[in-house]
Write a protein that holds these residues in place. Structure first.
Motif, short mmCIF file in Angstrom:
data_model
loop_
_atom_site.label_atom_id
_atom_site.label_comp_id
_atom_site.label_asym_id
_atom_site.label_seq_id
_atom_site.Cartn_x
_atom_site.Cartn_y
_atom_site.Cartn_z
N ARG A 25 0.73 -1.10 0.10
CA ARG A 25 0.14 0.07 -0.07
C ARG A 25 1.06 1.33 0.03
O ARG A 25 0.29 2.10 -0.50
N PHE A 26 2.11 1.08 0.57
CA PHE A 26 3.02 2.42 0.40
C PHE A 26 3.64 2.61 -0.99
O PHE A 26 4.31 3.47 -1.21
N SER A 27 3.53 1.46 -1.79
CA SER A 27 4.21 1.67 -3.10
C SER A 27 3.64 2.70 -4.12
O SER A 27 4.08 2.81 -5.14
N GLY A 28 2.34 2.89 -3.95
CA GLY A 28 1.47 3.98 -4.73
C GLY A 28 0.60 4.77 -3.97
O GLY A 28 0.64 4.79 -2.92
N GLY A 29 -0.49 5.35 -4.83
CA GLY A 29 -1.38 6.03 -4.19
C GLY A 29 -1.41 7.38 -4.73
O GLY A 29 -0.69 7.98 -5.35
N LYS A 30 -2.73 7.76 -4.44
CA LYS A 30 -2.67 9.59 -4.87
C LYS A 30 -1.98 10.39 -4.13
O LYS A 30 -1.82 11.30 -4.67
N LEU A 85 14.61 -2.49 -2.91
CA LEU A 85 14.95 -2.09 -4.29
C LEU A 85 15.97 -2.99 -5.12
O LEU A 85 15.63 -2.96 -6.25
N ALA A 86 16.60 -3.74 -4.46
CA ALA A 86 17.64 -4.43 -5.29
C ALA A 86 16.90 -5.71 -5.85
O ALA A 86 17.07 -5.98 -7.34
N GLU A 87 15.80 -6.02 -5.19
CA GLU A 87 14.79 -7.17 -5.82
C GLU A 87 13.96 -6.81 -6.80
O GLU A 87 13.76 -7.40 -7.86
N GLU A 88 13.57 -5.29 -6.65
CA GLU A 88 12.63 -4.86 -7.77
C GLU A 88 13.36 -4.56 -9.03
O GLU A 88 13.16 -4.84 -9.95
N GLY A 89 14.75 -4.25 -8.88
CA GLY A 89 15.44 -4.16 -10.06
C GLY A 89 15.17 -2.75 -10.73
O GLY A 89 14.29 -2.23 -10.68
#
Length: 264
Positions: A25-30, A85-89
């Protein structure tokens, strides 16, 4: 910042670091979308994300700027955020620094952009932090702060403060829109715009993310259920069979800038 309290913050967020990193839920949003609209980031910008938590704001802005420095008081949180962040790439322009928001280890004028999301309610001295934000921002720099808005009704505000401290003892206080406007002014920043954004929380996820055990969650649930009707109405508390399912609070987005250099 008081040393004992600082250690409590480190302990609290050290033990819950993975839960915050994994909270999608922290990764996006209005709120992030609105922050980007106001900040207008470019590849020339150098952004400082204060109290970065799980690194979600840093990850959101990384493709939009030249570099992001993600800072946090808790080293364990920084390590988990860096792993995330490393896993997200696909992101190679984020660096992590351990830092106290009230005593930032960066030279004056280091950044053109600054973000601080869902964190100031943990700061013992928000005015001091804002003065640090002013110091590390370059002239003409832009800043967005996002945090929970303190309800105007005193009874609802008391409920909010109590329930947050029941969930997380490192919560200090939230502020009204007028409080923020005055603190921004006192820090010699220029308030450009504010925006109120509602945010709905899954009660169980929200409580567990702070590391509460079953008994503590039950106590918090009862506190919600026993609240006056106007509290239920304000927070849009949804429940089933005596169990809180969701509630909605209000986030305040504050967009401010540092004064441009005087023209001769």
């Amino acid at each position: 910042m008081d040393k004992k309290f600082k250690n409590r913050v480190r302990e609290q967020f050290g033990k819950t670091a993975m839960a915050y990193v994994q909270a999608a839920r922290f990764s996006g949003g209005k709120d992030l979308e609105e922050a980007a609209r106001l900040l207008k980031p470019t590849q020339d910008d150098n952004l400082l994300d204060v109290a970065c938590g799980g690194g979600h704001t840093a990850l959101f802005f990384a493709p939009l700027v030249r570099q992001v420095v993600a800072s946090d008081l808790t080293m364990q949180m920084l390590k988990k955020a860096q792993e995330h962040l490393a896993e997200e790439g696909g992101v190679d322009n984020v660096v992590f620094r351990e830092a106290d928001a009230e005593d930032l280890p960066f030279p004056a004028g280091s950044f053109t952009l600054l973000t601080c999301r869902i964190a100031p309610h943990h700061f013992p001295d928000v005015p001091r932090a804002l003065k640090e934000f002013h110091r590390v921002l370059r002239r003409g720099g832009r800043m967005v702060i996002i945090d929970t808005l303190l309800p105007a009704d005193p009874e609802i505000a008391d409920f909010y403060q109590t329930m947050e401290q029941m969930r997380d003892p490192t919560h200090i206080r939230a502020f009204s829109e007028a409080d923020w406007a005055q603190m921004i002014l006192d820090a010699e920043l220029i308030l450009q715009e504010t925006k109120v954004i509602p945010k709905t929380h899954d009660f169980q996820d929200w409580a567990k993310r702070a590391g509460l055990n079953r008994k503590e969650i039950q106590q918090l649930n009862r506190y919600f259920m026993d609240a006056p009707q106007k509290v239920h109405d304000y927070f849009k508390i949804e429940s089933f069979a005596g169990e809180v399912e969701t509630y909605t609070d209000q986030k305040l987005l504050v967009y401010a800038t540092r004064k441009e250099k005087e023209k001769k």
